[in-house]
Design an enzyme around this catalytic site. Structure first.
Site, PDB file in Angstrom:
ATOM      1  N   GLY A   1       0.880  -1.242   0.006  1.00 56.69           N
ATOM      2  CA  GLY A   1       0.002  -0.005   0.048  1.00 56.69           C
ATOM      3  C   GLY A   1       0.859   1.066   0.090  1.00 56.69           C
ATOM      4  N   GLU A   2       0.511   2.280   0.541  1.00 56.52           N
ATOM      5  CA  GLU A   2       1.018   3.601   0.852  1.00 56.52           C
ATOM      6  C   GLU A   2       0.947   4.472  -0.461  1.00 56.52           C
ATOM      7  OE1 GLU A   2       5.209   3.114   2.123  1.00 56.52           O
ATOM      8  OE2 GLU A   2       4.672   2.177   3.656  1.00 56.52           O
ATOM      9  N   GLY A   3       0.581   3.526  -1.654  1.00 54.80           N
ATOM     10  CA  GLY A   3       0.658   4.140  -2.960  1.00 54.80           C
ATOM     11  C   GLY A   3       2.029   3.634  -3.666  1.00 54.80           C
TER      12      GLY A   3
END
Lengths: 338, 338
Positions: free
Chosen positions: B303-305
């Site tokens: 995740g996180e981008g």
């Protein structure tokens, strides 16, 4: 591969602020580069795409959507900086070198590396594409070109190809090594229609039947149903591996070369990093045979090294993750519960 | 989308020195960007990753391998530049902004955008995660944050998430919208073992049973079994689309937000660019439901981008192809035979 460096790379990856293994292929790349280079914090200082260009006598059989004159024209386009591989290499911070290993005509340009083994291969439906000694010489050219770039500081190589008609020998190589049905090995190349595709399949079957290459002898396969740029790229891969330099494998033609290199020296496969899986239907089977994992699914079918150039950025990103991320301790982040 | 710009983009692509369509997804991206921006030669001047951070009451049920305190700790790590998303954004030439839309505790940092709708959601196994008005407010926060970045010059946005436990509401959203079996929707998140995975599946089933969200009402789904950062990211996507700005969708949590956004306004899907397919088993189904194509297969689950940041480079590469490649005419290259 250096097992101690892989272990140290893994230990460092597991200290970084992320769940263990959660960066997937990026972590695999870090470990592979560590194993290749012996450095648990690998760096890619200089990236070089090596394009091998050669022609194919089999184009007489009408197996390509483009005329043979496009090979030298595209080589001049590479040298002028206008092709897709130029754009993508610039964007990835990579240099390009282009080698004439067997274009049918002479091309003059001060940046072209001229190591012509012969002018085009023969039409492989009428006999071997080239002699055994020519195939060996072409591999040696690839090794030498790789060594020249490594001597100039290349820390990673990527393979690229140019040669109108070269999906035909690549499909032939795939079929000979795997014994797969022709439908699994053959594709539309640069844009054949249904009739063209059927003709191409027939041509490949005829070339294999007439030459009867021995799948246990990669040089035999290469000389009978291969190509000069494929031989050159096999040499680039072997040269990189011999000098502990990773080699990024582009698409269908480059992976055919990787199959040849892997048959000559199976350890060379450890030095290969797959980039993308192309639209050529046989490419996936090639990658599976080599047990290589393509990270990019771009539906591309251009060659030149374009998929490898896109992957260079990601490989670079992996090295940055390893060297730049904070650790759980330095960032004061709690680790996973038991 | 601007059909005229797409047509002009296609015409230019077909003049470039490559077989038509041979750059696959790169060409698709050029056309999509042309349609979004109205410019057949699209440019990405400024890239911004927007990370929405929020907490989840459902972590009480033991559905995450990491403790809730990691949410604020990782947010501080983002702001200090030490997380994977920092490394990958820097490498892609993208900026990061981080918004506290619902962290359980207060986080202080001069670069943090604080728009807390509430402190964490409620435990959704005991009732709705949040009220309907809170869900709407969280979407509005996302729209506002996107608009602020667009006002500052962002030409492309990418979504990122932080929130311990947030694969659980994302799986719930997937199951509610598609009616898929729970085994297809649930995964190990940051690293659950088999027992943890079984418990997580039970927790999701219970949350859906107790709340009975209406799949035809995305706000209902979001408020009952969603999350604040998921709502915020849905807002970011809607805000981008409303301003004709493309939005790169990251992994499982971002794609859950994309499902919400797409249910609220189906036209928003035209502004989404998928990046990668993650290791969460439900992610592929989400992407298929939205008819989005992931170009990266990185086996990532962070995740996180992070997947979106990797894709930004490739999207950028596509725009360079369109603006920098030579045409058949300018390079003097022959075109395909009839």
């Amino acid at each position: 591969l250096n097992k101690e460096a892989i272990k140290m790379a893994q230990q460092h990856l597991d200290m970084l602020t992320k769940p263990q293994g959660s960066l997937g292929v990026l972590e695999d790349i870090v470990k592979q580069l560590a194993g290749i280079t012996g450095n648990p914090m690998p760096k890619l200082e200089k990236k070089v795409v090596i394009i091998m260009a050669g022609d194919h006598g089999v184009v007489e059989e009408g197996i390509s959507a483009f005329p043979q004159e496009v090979t030298p024209q595209m080589v001049l386009n590479f040298l002028a900086g206008g092709a897709a591989i130029n754009v993508l290499s610039r964007h990835a911070g990579a240099e390009i070198v282009c080698c004439d290993i067997g274009i049918a005509v002479d091309v003059e340009h001060h940046d072209l590396i001229v190591r012509k083994v012969r002018r085009s291969t023969n039409n492989m439906t009428k006999g071997p594409a080239m002699s055994r000694s020519e195939a060996i010489k072409a591999i040696e050219v690839g090794i030498e070109v790789a060594e020249e770039q490594i001597a100039k500081g290349a820390s990673i190589l990527a393979t690229g190809d140019m040669g109108i008609g070269n999906t035909t020998p690549s499909s032939a190589i795939l079929k000979v090594f795997t014994g797969c049905p022709i439908e699994k090995a053959v594709g539309r190349g640069t844009g054949l229609n249904d009739n063209g595709l059927a003709r191409k399949a027939m041509v490949i079957n005829r070339a294999i039947e007439i030459n009867n290459p021995d799948p246990e002898d990669p040089i035999d396969v290469l000389s009978k149903v291969g190509g000069l740029e494929i031989a050159g790229l096999a040499g680039v891969i072997l040269g990189g591996a011999a000098h502990k330099i990773p080699v990024v494998i582009d698409g269908f033609i480059s992976t055919a070369a990787a199959m040849i290199a892997g048959k000559i020296e199976p350890k060379a496969i450890n030095y290969m990093i797959a980039s993308h899986v192309s639209e050529e239907p046989g490419h996936k089977l090639m990658l599976e045979t080599l047990e290589l994992y393509p990270m990019l699914h771009m539906k591309m079918r251009l060659g030149e090294g374009t998929g490898a150039a896109l992957a260079l950025h990601i490989i670079d990103a992996a090295t940055h993750v390893q060297s730049e991320m904070a650790t759980f301790e330095s960032a004061g982040v709690a680790t996973a519960k038991q």
